[in-house]
Design an enzyme around this catalytic site. Sequence first.
Site, short mmCIF file in Angstrom:
data_model
loop_
_atom_site.label_atom_id
_atom_site.label_comp_id
_atom_site.label_asym_id
_atom_site.label_seq_id
_atom_site.Cartn_x
_atom_site.Cartn_y
_atom_site.Cartn_z
N GLU A 159 66.83 90.58 11.20
CA GLU A 159 66.68 89.63 12.33
C GLU A 159 65.88 88.38 11.98
O GLU A 159 64.99 87.99 12.74
CB GLU A 159 66.07 90.36 13.53
CG GLU A 159 66.90 91.54 13.99
CD GLU A 159 66.28 92.33 15.14
OE1 GLU A 159 65.18 91.97 15.60
OE2 GLU A 159 66.91 93.31 15.57
N ASN A 205 70.45 92.41 7.87
CA ASN A 205 70.88 93.00 9.14
C ASN A 205 70.47 92.10 10.31
O ASN A 205 69.32 91.64 10.37
CB ASN A 205 70.20 94.37 9.28
CG ASN A 205 70.74 95.22 10.40
OD1 ASN A 205 71.95 95.44 10.49
ND2 ASN A 205 69.87 95.71 11.28
N HIS A 209 75.21 95.07 19.18
CA HIS A 209 74.77 95.49 20.52
C HIS A 209 75.55 94.65 21.54
O HIS A 209 75.16 93.54 21.87
CB HIS A 209 73.26 95.24 20.70
CG HIS A 209 72.40 96.09 19.83
ND1 HIS A 209 72.30 97.46 20.00
CD2 HIS A 209 71.59 95.79 18.79
CE1 HIS A 209 71.47 97.95 19.11
NE2 HIS A 209 71.02 96.97 18.36
N GLU A 243 74.31 99.18 14.44
CA GLU A 243 73.57 99.61 15.64
C GLU A 243 74.47 99.54 16.87
O GLU A 243 74.03 99.14 17.95
CB GLU A 243 72.32 98.73 15.85
CG GLU A 243 71.38 98.71 14.64
CD GLU A 243 70.10 97.91 14.86
OE1 GLU A 243 69.77 97.61 16.01
OE2 GLU A 243 69.44 97.61 13.86
N ASP A 257 76.36 99.67 20.15
CA ASP A 257 76.41 100.21 21.51
C ASP A 257 77.11 99.17 22.38
O ASP A 257 77.11 97.98 22.05
CB ASP A 257 75.03 100.62 22.07
CG ASP A 257 73.94 99.60 21.87
OD1 ASP A 257 74.23 98.40 21.73
OD2 ASP A 257 72.76 100.00 21.86
O1 G3I Z 1 55.60 105.70 20.03
C1 G3I Z 1 55.00 104.94 21.08
C2 G3I Z 1 54.26 105.82 22.03
O2 G3I Z 1 53.19 106.43 21.36
C3 G3I Z 1 53.73 104.96 23.19
O3 G3I Z 1 53.12 105.76 24.14
C4 G3I Z 1 54.89 104.21 23.85
C5 G3I Z 1 54.41 103.29 24.96
O4 G3I Z 1 55.17 102.12 25.03
O5 G3I Z 1 55.52 103.43 22.88
C6 G3I Z 1 56.08 104.18 21.82
O6 G3I Z 1 56.68 103.31 20.91
C7 G3I Z 1 57.91 102.77 21.31
C8 G3I Z 1 58.95 103.12 20.26
O7 G3I Z 1 60.18 102.49 20.58
C9 G3I Z 1 59.19 104.62 20.14
O8 G3I Z 1 59.75 105.10 21.32
C10 G3I Z 1 57.76 101.27 21.43
O9 G3I Z 1 56.90 100.95 22.52
C11 G3I Z 1 59.09 100.64 21.65
O10 G3I Z 1 58.94 99.21 21.56
C12 G3I Z 1 60.07 101.08 20.58
O11 G3I Z 1 61.32 100.50 20.86
C13 G3I Z 1 62.20 100.44 19.76
C14 G3I Z 1 62.55 98.99 19.47
O12 G3I Z 1 63.51 98.95 18.42
C15 G3I Z 1 61.32 98.21 19.05
O13 G3I Z 1 61.66 96.93 18.64
C16 G3I Z 1 63.46 101.21 20.14
O14 G3I Z 1 63.15 102.59 20.24
C17 G3I Z 1 64.53 101.01 19.08
O15 G3I Z 1 65.76 101.54 19.55
C18 G3I Z 1 64.72 99.52 18.82
O16 G3I Z 1 65.67 99.37 17.78
C19 G3I Z 1 66.00 98.03 17.45
C20 G3I Z 1 66.24 97.98 15.96
O17 G3I Z 1 65.14 98.49 15.25
C21 G3I Z 1 66.57 96.58 15.50
N1 G3I Z 1 67.67 96.01 16.25
C22 G3I Z 1 67.52 96.07 17.71
C23 G3I Z 1 67.25 97.49 18.17
C24 G3I Z 1 67.15 97.57 19.68
O18 G3I Z 1 66.06 96.86 20.16
#
Ligand code: G3I
Length: 302
Positions: A127, A169, A206, A235, A237
Amino acid sequence: GTTLGASAAEKGRYFGTAVAGFKLSDNTYTTILNREFNMVTAENEMKMNATEPQQGRFSFSAADQIVNHARSRGMSVRGHTLAWHSQQPGWMESMSGSALRQAMLNHVTQVATYYRGKIHSWDVVNEAFADGSSGARRDSNLQRTGNDWIEAAFRAADAADPNAKLCYNDYNTDNWTHAKTQAVYNMVRDFKSRGVPIDCVGFQSHFNNDSPYVSNYRTTLSSFAALGVDVQITELDIEGASANTYRSVVEDCLAVARCNGITVWGIRDSDSWRSYQNPLLFDGNGQKKAAYNAVLTALNNG
Ligand code: G3I
């Protein structure tokens, strides 16, 4: 074939999913994972904040859980991601200049070395381009270390894990007419012309109502492939999980010889980062949706 992975394999391709490590104890989740998929991407566990939470102190246990689950069952792994402006550890977010450049390169080297020989494809850089019509690089602390930070990351990854495919990516790079797509294309063309070690381009794909699937997607995939790189759908969806759109995406990948495979960004709708869009192939109960049947049929007919 009767599963996504087996049917893709018959076409010389893979079918993967994003996996969240904490869900591996969910029996419904793991049953579908092990049955249907032959490629895995860690949804969060291989990102910079997960693997280097303190500078120089690497933490691979969460990533290893996913990598070991996959590889012990014959699935391959996409490594996501070595360098990204987002989900950096706090210590890195506050760095700049040559210290940041060196820390980023050390991160790439250490993580790629730890997993050397175990990763099918690395998202070396994720990105790095801006949205909108500028065609510019995204402003970030990494970009401010110099425009050559991306090629430096690829050279470091190549030195550490020379046999893995090294990918760039990004998202919103699906529509061939968009400035962001053209900007990434120009970077890849430049890298190939100068011998920067890039092997593949990941299209996150996406798709939603604001950035929908468009029929020139196949042109995008084939145009990048013509530069001499593999292309991967990394990725996927689709808002609402339109069976027709899922079918088109599969047909487009099968139509491009260098399209290696497709990864969906989660298993059940309830696993999705956009669960409210119901964008995946299995419903919250783990039942196959119409989109699943469309994908399987397209893989088998292609
Ligand atoms: O693990 C912590 C947890 O301890 C905490 O209590 C909670 C509170 O917010 O957050 C948890 O972390 C979260 C993490 O996912 C695990 O669930 C983060 O806040 C959250 O921001 C994170 O989101 C991820 C996101 O990337 C972050 O940028 C998504 O799961 C994940 O699907 C998403 O994936 C991205 C790819 O890496 C790149 N391309 C886009 C795609 C979708 O956004």
